[in-house]
Design an enzyme around this catalytic site. Structure first.
Site, PDB file in Angstrom:
ATOM      1  N   GLU A  40      16.798  19.719   3.812  1.00  0.00           N
ATOM      2  CA  GLU A  40      15.993  18.935   4.759  1.00  0.00           C
ATOM      3  C   GLU A  40      15.276  17.837   3.982  1.00  0.00           C
ATOM      4  O   GLU A  40      14.869  18.040   2.828  1.00  0.00           O
ATOM      5  CB  GLU A  40      14.956  19.823   5.456  1.00  0.00           C
ATOM      6  CG  GLU A  40      14.010  19.012   6.336  1.00  0.00           C
ATOM      7  CD  GLU A  40      13.200  19.849   7.324  1.00  0.00           C
ATOM      8  OE1 GLU A  40      12.990  21.036   7.053  1.00  0.00           O
ATOM      9  OE2 GLU A  40      12.788  19.288   8.351  1.00  0.00           O
ATOM     10  N   CYS A 222      12.717  20.852  10.899  1.00  0.00           N
ATOM     11  CA  CYS A 222      11.917  20.169  11.933  1.00  0.00           C
ATOM     12  C   CYS A 222      12.284  18.704  12.088  1.00  0.00           C
ATOM     13  O   CYS A 222      12.008  18.124  13.145  1.00  0.00           O
ATOM     14  CB  CYS A 222      10.436  20.309  11.610  1.00  0.00           C
ATOM     15  SG  CYS A 222       9.831  21.985  11.821  1.00  0.00           S
ATOM     16  N   GLU A 354      14.586  25.271  15.412  1.00  0.00           N
ATOM     17  CA  GLU A 354      13.755  26.491  15.445  1.00  0.00           C
ATOM     18  C   GLU A 354      13.146  26.637  16.833  1.00  0.00           C
ATOM     19  O   GLU A 354      11.945  26.833  16.979  1.00  0.00           O
ATOM     20  CB  GLU A 354      12.665  26.340  14.383  1.00  0.00           C
ATOM     21  CG  GLU A 354      12.066  27.611  13.894  1.00  0.00           C
ATOM     22  CD  GLU A 354      11.120  27.360  12.728  1.00  0.00           C
ATOM     23  OE1 GLU A 354      10.106  26.652  12.912  1.00  0.00           O
ATOM     24  OE2 GLU A 354      11.386  27.876  11.628  1.00  0.00           O
TER      25      GLU A 354
HETATM   26  O1  AHR Z   1      11.482  24.632   5.807  1.00  0.00           O
HETATM   27  C1  AHR Z   1      10.389  23.948   6.336  1.00  0.00           C
HETATM   28  C2  AHR Z   1      10.316  24.050   7.852  1.00  0.00           C
HETATM   29  O2  AHR Z   1      10.092  25.366   8.240  1.00  0.00           O
HETATM   30  C3  AHR Z   1      11.568  23.670   8.587  1.00  0.00           C
HETATM   31  O3  AHR Z   1      11.663  22.305   8.775  1.00  0.00           O
HETATM   32  C4  AHR Z   1      11.414  24.370   9.893  1.00  0.00           C
HETATM   33  O4  AHR Z   1      12.638  24.706  10.475  1.00  0.00           O
HETATM   34  C5  AHR Z   1      10.549  25.559   9.563  1.00  0.00           C
HETATM   35  O5  AHR Z   1       9.466  25.651  10.416  1.00  0.00           O
END
Ligand code: AHR
Length: 625
Positions: A40, A222, A354
């Site tokens: 990410e 996210c 999520e």
């Molecule tokens: O890994 C950090 C964040 O944790 C991710 O973006 C999200 O999916 C989770 O809440």
């Protein structure tokens, strides 16, 4: 008398420790995707990290067009009239005798003698001098661009710094009379992972490749959701020409008020094509995650109405065509135009990150229906919310079972204790229905440090993932990486600065498991406290791979009963004196695996596992027996 009793008790407990591996009746096959990575763009993971562009705000499209840039002397302005590319309308005008500089991503890391390609779209009537300048003002490299014309044109030069510097900056100086317009100003290292143009930072990419991940889950997290749907990740805006990729705010820009990063945007220089390319380069299955019409539920209730999901679903269908369609198909042609006419052979696709609630099920269901109708071959990964056990989680699992989902994505950021307890979590999961992707997890020790305490707990947990490979198909630590000067979240698997990387103890554990995965589970029973184990068979090498975690503060002598094994064997041991120990950029191998020979191997033999250790024993099978 009391001392004798205690000693007697210790010895008897120790001698009771036993691990028994059933080599006669192999269990479930282990999915090659069992251990993967989750990427990410958080903590400067992409821009400023894996994507090695050194110029921040190269296209002047940040909302504050001069962010990252400063004027040293003279006069400059931001204009939009008659731009080089309408998709990227802002550009910089610099007048005669003007100098501006770019600060990079917390400085620019450059190495003595390496080649850095400067390029920019330029028009005007002057000469441009380009300098790479050290923090103390020394000029490390310079070049002159002559032949600039009143038409937009790409001009390039090569810079080869005469010294290594972690916090350099790039200066642009107009020489003589006249003005210059500049856009897409880039300083890109020549050396990239696998020499890909617009490629990845080699040291970071190599660390990921060394994990031998079965899959790469991307681009988040996210950032897939965005704080609002307008700021969601849209893969179509991340492919094609760099100047046409539309920059947006990074969702982590202002999430944590105590760790603000106002200069955090997504340039998408690392976009979906580059992610697919990287997966192919390292032999990992791509697992893209797409927005399902829901912004981040921690921040908003910005959901696409149910009767307006078509464009989101179409994005998913088009992505399948982009990844897998023939070069003659509309989206396959875009892939081919980027230099990859062969399909990427994508097999997995995530619907939402999520998400939770009925709102998610209402959106997942039409996605699944439409995608399965056209592409039954693609396995869909569905969300199970942020907490692996709360009512939202239970609700989603129930619904997703009813909907016959392929894979359900669990996330867990919890205490080391949760992870020790979680070593048996999947023992009681139903053996039919959706598989599990433990798609984000990390043990949060005190102060959220990447220390040996957290890594050891994760190792114990991972024995449970592997033992239950009939249920668990995929797993990944999260987040993946962080810039030491620009992070928002910890712990992270890898830390880096502009020149160096450090593999945390957590990374060492991941690598130990992934590089010693095996193809099929061998049923294993463990007697003893604070002892966790899993075993598998490696068909190619004919070995039994036994992984043992001793979470106790004392060494433990264990009787190992594994029919058919013969010696000598190799033990790979990961341990550290203190649970608080960490690897750092200055001391990166404090916790690193050590190999030793084991000479007493037999179908029944004893082995001592050090305190607080993870051990992998690779044992040969005696096929004559
Ligand atoms: O890994 C950090 C964040 O944790 C991710 O973006 C999200 O999916 C989770 O809440």
């Amino acid at each position: 008398m009391k001392t004798i009793a205690i000693l007697f008790c210790f010895v008897s407990l120790a001698s009771a420790a036993e691990i028994r591996v059933n080599t006669d009746q192999p269990g479930a096959p282990i999915n090659p995707t069992l251990y993967g990575v989750f990427f990410e763009d958080i903590n400067f993971g992409a821009d400023g990290g894996l994507y090695p562009e050194l110029v921040k705000n190269r296209s002047f499209e940040f909302p504050d067009s001069m962010m990252g840039w400063s004027k040293t002397r003279g006069s400059c302005s931001i204009l939009t009239a008659d731009p080089f590319n309408a998709a990227n309308p802002h550009y910089l005008r610099i007048e005669a005798e003007t100098a501006v500089s770019n600060e990079g991503f917390r400085g620019m890391g450059v190495r003595q003698g390496d080649v850095y390609d400067f390029s920019a779209q330029i028009r005007g009537t002057a000469v441009l001098r380009v300098e790479l300048v050290a923090a103390d003002g020394r000029v490390l490299a310079s070049a002159k661009l002559n032949g600039i014309t009143p038409q937009w044109q790409k001009h390039s030069a090569t810079l080869r710094p005469k010294a290594t510097e972690a916090k350099a900056r790039l200066s642009l100086i107009v020489e003589g009379r006249g003005t210059l317009d500049l856009d897409m100003v880039s300083l890109f290292p020549k050396a990239t992972f696998k020499d890909r143009p617009n490629g990845l930072r080699p040291d970071l990419a190599q660390l990921l490749a060394d994990l031998k991940p079965g899959f790469v889950r991307f681009p988040g997290g996210c950032i897939v959701e965005g704080n609002s749907l307008a700021l969601r990740y849209q893969w179509k805006t991340t492919i094609g020409k760099l100047e046409e990729r539309k920059l947006i705010l990074n969702r982590w820009n202002d999430t944590f008020k105590n760790r603000p990063t106002p200069d955090y945007f997504q340039s998408f220089g690392l976009g979906f094509f580059e992610y697919f390319q990287f997966c192919e380069d390292i032999g990992a299955e791509p697992l893209p995650i797409l927005n399902c019409g829901m912004a981040c539920q921690f921040h908003s209730k910005d959901f696409a109405p149910l009767d307006q999901l078509d464009s989101y679903i179409q994005d998913a269908l088009d992505l399948i065509e982009f990844a897998n369609g023939p070069a003659t198909s509309p989206w396959g042609a875009k892939r081919a135009a980027m230099g990859h006419s062969a399909p990427f052979n994508m097999k997995y696709l995530g619907v939402g990150n999520e998400q939770w609630g009925q709102e998610y099920i209402d959106r997942y269901a039409p996605f699944a229906k439409a995608l399965k109708a056209k592409h039954p071959e693609i396995k869909l990964v569905a969300a199970a919310g942020p907490s692996p056990g709360d009512t939202r989680f239970k609700f989603l699992w129930e619904k997703l079972r009813e909907l016959n989902a392929d894979v359900v994505d669990e996330h867990s950021y919890a205490s080391p204790k949760w992870f020790y307890d979680g070593a048996t979590r999947y023992d009681s999961y139903p053996r039919t229905g959706p598989k599990v992707c433990m798609g984000e997890y990390a043990a949060h020790a005190k102060d959220k440090k990447n220390n040996w305490e957290s890594a050891l707990a994760e190792a114990a947990f991972m024995t449970g993932l592997e033992r239950n490979a009939d249920v668990v198909a995929m797993s990944a630590y999260a987040p993946l990486s962080a810039h030491v000067d620009a992070w928002q979240w910890k712990p992270n698997l890898i830390w880096f600065d502009n020149l160096r990387v450090v593999a945390t103890p957590n990374y060492r554990v991941q690598k130990l498991f992934s590089a010693n995965r095996g193809d099929v589970v061998l049923p294993t029973t463990v007697a003893g406290t604070n002892l966790y184990a899993t075993a598998s068979a490696d068909k190619k090498t004919g070995e039994v791979i036994l992984k043992v975690v001793n979470a106790a503060a004392a060494p433990v002598d264990v009787e190992l009963n594994i029919k058919g094994v013969t010696g000598p064997a190799r033990a790979i041991v990961l341990t550290s004196d203190k649970l608080t120990d960490e690897n750092t950029l200055d001391d990166p191998v404090r916790i690193a695996p050590k190999e030793e020979a084991v000479t007493n191997v037999a179908p029944s033999f004893r082995h001592t596992f050090p305190s607080h250790s993870v051990t992998v024993l690779r044992l040969k099978m005696d096929h004559g027996s």
